[in-house]
Write a protein that holds these residues in place. Structure first.
Motif: not given
Length: 429
Positions: A138-143, A169-177, A213-217, A318-326
């Motif tokens: 996933y993207g949007g969040m560092p390792d 969810p992440d821009n640019p990968t379209g994934t969700l941590a 599932p969506f969990l916000s910081p 390619c990581r499968p998209p889970a949110g957004g449109f990327y």
């Protein structure tokens, strides 16, 4: 006279203007380089804009009581109890993010890659930027491990990382941590005393919210998380420029809010009155707004998955998209074959796509990714056609099968296949 050095314009906006000019000149292009949600305007939004037209006077910098209460209700319904006094609205989330950069001391930690605006804003605020690679999943969040090491290395080198920007969810990968990753990053932020900015402008575009599932910081570390959002992505009104930020509930959060309001008073004064009228209505989420959000999330998901499939079939990872449109394909598996055609990095990959196939993408090097990587961001939300076709796409059981979208997807598949084909001249469309 002292010479002034200017940074180049934002690359996604520059590419969007390039596409407009070339199309005006007769070029046929597949535009995947600009993250705008092209959707038909809801009539109710136009009605609210007309009602708000009489609101021509300056208002409070943070926003009028009604709109702040509506945004607070929006967050409360998402499990984040919020008082109206912890909300600031502005002309899009971008200036709110800039005001945060100006208000928080220290340097910035960014996922790598990340949206192309975060790093320039930090530079304008006089901050150093430390990029941290994202995980494979996933993207949007560092390792987490890489983040810990980056912080230590930055401090040893004299840096002062204080601000961590995340995108869910992440821009640019379209994934969700996943929630476990959010918890781990929040624990690390507490241990290292970092302020988190959670950019959640795509939160309402999770493709399958029941299964994802969506969990916000802000759920995990509310005392150190600012959440930003807006209406441009969910409702397709990017040109109206409406954004909002939610601040922590404690005293420190109040002081940070005051600092952002002070910056806002010098930068934009107040969100335009007619837009506050629109925002109050939209963030209250009457049935027609909720229905549009559900329909658009379904549309974005269907087309993003189709583009993901095309990229994978072309040989990319390619990581499968889970949110957004990327989607964020990686053509590393084809490096040898691409090198034979002069493609050795993300810049030459993007150049070949536009020159040979009329496909416009945003190269990963413009997003903080390693320049030598063969990656790019593809924004799928501009594939829905004109306003009438967009309405059809919103209502279709299978949007990707509509003739106007399917034809573009076929051309995209042909363009990706042409990447490694010798002498593949661009065909007219």
């Amino acid at each position: 006279m002292t010479a002034v050095t200017f940074a180049p314009p934002s690359p996604n906006l520059a590419l969007n203007q390039l596409v407009d000019r070339r199309r005006a000149g007769g070029d046929s292009l597949i535009h995947l380089a600009f993250g705008e949600a092209r959707l038909p305007l809801l009539p109710q939004l136009a009605e609210q804009l007309a009602i708000g037209a009489t609101r021509s006077a300056y208002g409070p910098v943070a926003g009028a009581d009604g709109v702040r209460a509506a945004v607070a209700g929006y967050f409360t319904r998402r499990g984040l109890p919020t008082g109206a006094d912890r909300i600031v609205v502005g002309p899009g989330s971008k200036p709110l993010l800039m005001a945060l950069q100006l208000s928080v001391p220290g340097d910035v930690l960014l996922p790598q890659p990340a949206w192309n605006t975060y790093a320039p804003q930090a530079a304008y605020a006089g901050k150093k930027v430390f990029g941290v690679p994202i995980p494979r999943e996933y993207g949007g969040m560092p390792d987490p491990g890489a983040l810990r090491e980056t912080i230590r290395r930055a401090r040893r080198g004299g840096g002062d990382p204080r601000l961590l920007v995340l995108t869910l969810p992440d821009n640019p990968t379209g994934t969700l941590a996943p929630p476990a990753a959010v918890r781990e990053i929040c624990a690390l932020a507490r241990a290292e005393d970092l302020l988190i900015v959670s950019d959640e402008i795509y939160r309402d575009i999770v493709h399958d919210p029941e299964a994802t599932p969506f969990l916000s910081p802000a759920d995990v570390a509310p005392e150190r998380t600012v959440v930003t959002t807006g209406l441009s992505k969910t409702l397709g009104i990017g040109g109206w420029r409406i954004g909002a930020a939610r601040f922590p509930p404690d005293e420190a959060g109040g002081l940070l809010l005051d600092a952002v309001v002070a910056a806002a008073s010098e930068l934009w004064s107040t969100l335009a009155g007619p837009m506050q009228q629109v925002a109050e209505y939209a963030f209250a989420e009457p049935p027609e707004i909720l229905a549009r959000k559900r329909a658009s999330a379904r549309l974005h998901g269907a087309v993003a998955r189709a583009v993901h499939r095309i990229a994978v079939e072309a040989g990319a990872e390619c990581r499968p998209p889970a949110g957004g449109f990327y989607v964020y394909p990686d053509f590393e598996p084809l490096r040898g074959r691409l090198a034979a055609h002069g493609v050795t990095d993300s810049a030459s990959l993007a150049e070949r796509l536009i020159d040979d196939s009329g496909i416009v993408v945003l190269g990963g090097h413009l997003l903080g990714d390693r320049p030598e990587a063969l990656r790019f961001k593809a924004a799928t939300s501009l594939l829905y056609g004109d306003e009438q076709q967009q309405q059809q796409a919103l209502q279709a059981a299978d949007p990707a099968a509509l003739p106007h979208i399917a034809e573009t997807l076929d051309s995209l598949a042909e363009g990706f296949a042409r990447l490694t084909r010798r002498g593949g001249a661009r065909t007219a469309r």
